[in-house]
Scaffold this motif. Structure first.
Motif, PDB file in Angstrom:
ATOM      1  N   SER A 109       7.574  -8.402  -1.513  1.00 16.57           N
ATOM      2  CA  SER A 109       7.905  -7.368  -0.525  1.00 16.57           C
ATOM      3  C   SER A 109       7.878  -7.911   0.897  1.00 16.57           C
ATOM      4  O   SER A 109       8.447  -7.285   1.805  1.00 16.57           O
ATOM      5  CB  SER A 109       6.929  -6.192  -0.647  1.00 16.57           C
ATOM      6  OG  SER A 109       5.599  -6.610  -0.367  1.00 16.57           O
ATOM      7  N   LEU A 125      11.055  -8.042   2.827  1.00 17.24           N
ATOM      8  CA  LEU A 125      11.600  -6.852   3.475  1.00 17.24           C
ATOM      9  C   LEU A 125      11.358  -6.867   4.984  1.00 17.24           C
ATOM     10  O   LEU A 125      12.002  -6.119   5.730  1.00 17.24           O
ATOM     11  CB  LEU A 125      10.976  -5.588   2.871  1.00 17.24           C
ATOM     12  CG  LEU A 125      11.323  -5.285   1.409  1.00 17.24           C
ATOM     13  CD1 LEU A 125      10.536  -4.082   0.916  1.00 17.24           C
ATOM     14  CD2 LEU A 125      12.818  -5.048   1.258  1.00 17.24           C
ATOM     15  N   LEU A 127       7.652   0.420   8.299  1.00 19.70           N
ATOM     16  CA  LEU A 127       8.408  -0.501   7.457  1.00 19.70           C
ATOM     17  C   LEU A 127       7.706  -1.851   7.347  1.00 19.70           C
ATOM     18  O   LEU A 127       7.644  -2.443   6.258  1.00 19.70           O
ATOM     19  CB  LEU A 127       9.819  -0.692   8.018  1.00 19.70           C
ATOM     20  CG  LEU A 127      10.876   0.326   7.613  1.00 19.70           C
ATOM     21  CD1 LEU A 127      12.226  -0.029   8.220  1.00 19.70           C
ATOM     22  CD2 LEU A 127      10.989   0.415   6.095  1.00 19.70           C
ATOM     23  N   PRO A 161      14.883  -7.788   7.120  1.00 25.99           N
ATOM     24  CA  PRO A 161      15.802  -6.730   7.578  1.00 25.99           C
ATOM     25  C   PRO A 161      15.133  -5.728   8.509  1.00 25.99           C
ATOM     26  O   PRO A 161      15.788  -5.181   9.410  1.00 25.99           O
ATOM     27  CB  PRO A 161      16.261  -6.063   6.275  1.00 25.99           C
ATOM     28  CG  PRO A 161      15.240  -6.433   5.255  1.00 25.99           C
ATOM     29  CD  PRO A 161      14.741  -7.781   5.651  1.00 25.99           C
ATOM     30  N   ALA A 162      13.828  -5.487   8.324  1.00 23.75           N
ATOM     31  CA  ALA A 162      13.129  -4.569   9.224  1.00 23.75           C
ATOM     32  C   ALA A 162      13.123  -5.105  10.650  1.00 23.75           C
ATOM     33  O   ALA A 162      13.361  -4.350  11.613  1.00 23.75           O
ATOM     34  CB  ALA A 162      11.696  -4.344   8.735  1.00 23.75           C
ATOM     35  N   TRP A 196      14.611   3.864   5.309  1.00 23.49           N
ATOM     36  CA  TRP A 196      15.593   2.837   5.639  1.00 23.49           C
ATOM     37  C   TRP A 196      16.812   3.453   6.326  1.00 23.49           C
ATOM     38  O   TRP A 196      17.390   2.840   7.239  1.00 23.49           O
ATOM     39  CB  TRP A 196      16.014   2.068   4.385  1.00 23.49           C
ATOM     40  CG  TRP A 196      14.991   1.080   3.942  1.00 23.49           C
ATOM     41  CD1 TRP A 196      14.126   1.204   2.897  1.00 23.49           C
ATOM     42  CD2 TRP A 196      14.690  -0.179   4.563  1.00 23.49           C
ATOM     43  NE1 TRP A 196      13.311   0.103   2.827  1.00 23.49           N
ATOM     44  CE2 TRP A 196      13.629  -0.767   3.817  1.00 23.49           C
ATOM     45  CE3 TRP A 196      15.205  -0.867   5.647  1.00 23.49           C
ATOM     46  CZ2 TRP A 196      13.080  -2.005   4.135  1.00 23.49           C
ATOM     47  CZ3 TRP A 196      14.666  -2.111   5.971  1.00 23.49           C
ATOM     48  CH2 TRP A 196      13.630  -2.669   5.226  1.00 23.49           C
ATOM     49  N   TYR A 221       4.617  -1.469   5.179  1.00 22.66           N
ATOM     50  CA  TYR A 221       5.011  -1.355   3.776  1.00 22.66           C
ATOM     51  C   TYR A 221       5.436  -2.707   3.217  1.00 22.66           C
ATOM     52  O   TYR A 221       5.185  -3.014   2.043  1.00 22.66           O
ATOM     53  CB  TYR A 221       6.143  -0.338   3.654  1.00 22.66           C
ATOM     54  CG  TYR A 221       6.690  -0.187   2.258  1.00 22.66           C
ATOM     55  CD1 TYR A 221       5.920   0.385   1.246  1.00 22.66           C
ATOM     56  CD2 TYR A 221       7.978  -0.618   1.952  1.00 22.66           C
ATOM     57  CE1 TYR A 221       6.419   0.535  -0.038  1.00 22.66           C
ATOM     58  CE2 TYR A 221       8.486  -0.478   0.668  1.00 22.66           C
ATOM     59  CZ  TYR A 221       7.700   0.094  -0.313  1.00 22.66           C
ATOM     60  OH  TYR A 221       8.201   0.230  -1.599  1.00 22.66           O
ATOM     61  N   SER A 222       6.056  -3.528   4.057  1.00 24.99           N
ATOM     62  CA  SER A 222       6.518  -4.843   3.613  1.00 24.99           C
ATOM     63  C   SER A 222       5.362  -5.809   3.399  1.00 24.99           C
ATOM     64  O   SER A 222       5.371  -6.598   2.443  1.00 24.99           O
ATOM     65  CB  SER A 222       7.489  -5.433   4.646  1.00 24.99           C
ATOM     66  OG  SER A 222       8.596  -4.590   4.858  1.00 24.99           O
TER      67      SER A 222
END
Length: 305
Positions: free
Chosen positions: A176, A179, A258, A182-183, A277, A261-262
């Protein structure tokens, strides 16, 4: 009497249309005129190397007078996180019921600092560089974009320290973590767009730069940097139903959530706002595209007056 009769009658000054046609016939154009939007984008792309070199030079010079030099790129957000941990985590007890509170807090501080610094730098991008703006001809959007890029470079230095903190507090490396890429791209687009909006406003009214620290401090307190919006909402059932969705849709909170969470395995999807997202992409497009067009529309006014 003969001299009066021989004097030719005064001629009318040439009309503006005649002057415009004359200038066009000889290849002359209005100095500093705003180009079309596609042409402006092309000019900006042609100066991409200047943008990256300018942002790197600014980053290198930022701490050149300090003995610890570039170490302050990491130390500044870490010291801020330590202060917030003592005040909010210990004294106010916000760390209760928040797993991995130190990684949670440090991630929030680092990501918020990225947005805060980009906007503050963008506010002064034109008003603080009038000598450069008046001396050289280039698309003025290069300045706020380069300052936003400078803050992204500084964040990437800080991310190395963040990874060490995550590992020290038992957060495992996971797929994860990818991610985060892109965040960060979406957040960088959002930051650059808001920087361009503030650059235009700051160019017209430089006093805005004095007001922005108070605006940004208030924004930070409602963005869940030091506390969990999800946990706080569960403890305040008397809140109006619209408060929590508004707090969660706040763009700063969206990008912070985000990243948490990543990177943090104890920060679950249930703590994210719905369609997070989509919110992140929407804020990036609205701010990035809207801010660019808003800045471009005033291109010919920068550095004048």
């Amino acid at each position: 009497m003969s001299q009066v009769l021989d004097t030719p009658p005064p001629t009318a000054p040439p009309a503006d249309d005649d002057l415009t046609a004359l200038a066009a016939r000889h290849g002359l154009a209005v100095s500093g005129a705003r180009p079309s939007l596609p042409e402006y984008v092309r000019q900006l792309w042609a100066r991409r190397h200047f943008i990256t070199a300018f942002s790197t030079a600014k980053l290198t010079a930022q701490y050149s007078q300090a003995k610890l030099g570039q170490v302050w790129q990491v130390m500044t957000p870490l010291l801020n996180a330590a202060v917030y941990y003592f005040i909010f985590g210990v004294l106010l007890g916000t760390k209760r019921n928040v797993p991995d509170y130190v990684p949670f807090l440090v991630t929030g501080v680092f990501i918020w600092t990225f947005t805060q610094s980009s906007i503050m730098a963008g506010t002064r991008a034109i008003s603080g560089n009038l000598g450069l703006v008046r001396a050289l001809h280039f698309p003025r959007a290069a300045l706020p974009i380069s300052f936003a890029l400078q803050q992204l470079q500084q964040l990437l230095f800080s991310m190395a320290a963040l990874v060490v903190i995550l590992l020290c507090f038992g957060v495992p490396i996971a797929a994860s973590w990818l991610l985060a890429i892109p965040a960060l791209v979406l957040q960088s687009t959002f930051n650059a767009g808001v920087s361009m909006i503030m650059a235009r406003m700051g160019a017209k009214t430089p006093d805005i730069a004095q007001l922005m620290p108070f605006v940004l401090r208030t924004w930070m307190y409602v963005s869940g940097v030091m506390w969990s919006i999800d946990k706080l909402a569960k403890g305040h059932h008397d809140w109006p139903s619209w408060v929590v969705p508004v707090l969660q849709a706040n763009p700063a909170a969206v990008y912070i959530d985000l990243m948490r969470y990543s990177l943090i395995d104890s920060f679950h999807a249930s703590q994210l706002p719905h369609h997070v997202w989509a919110l992140a992409v929407g804020w990036a497009l609205v701010a990035g595209v809207g801010g660019f067009i808003y800045f471009w529309k005033a291109e010919e006014t920068y550095g004048r007056g």
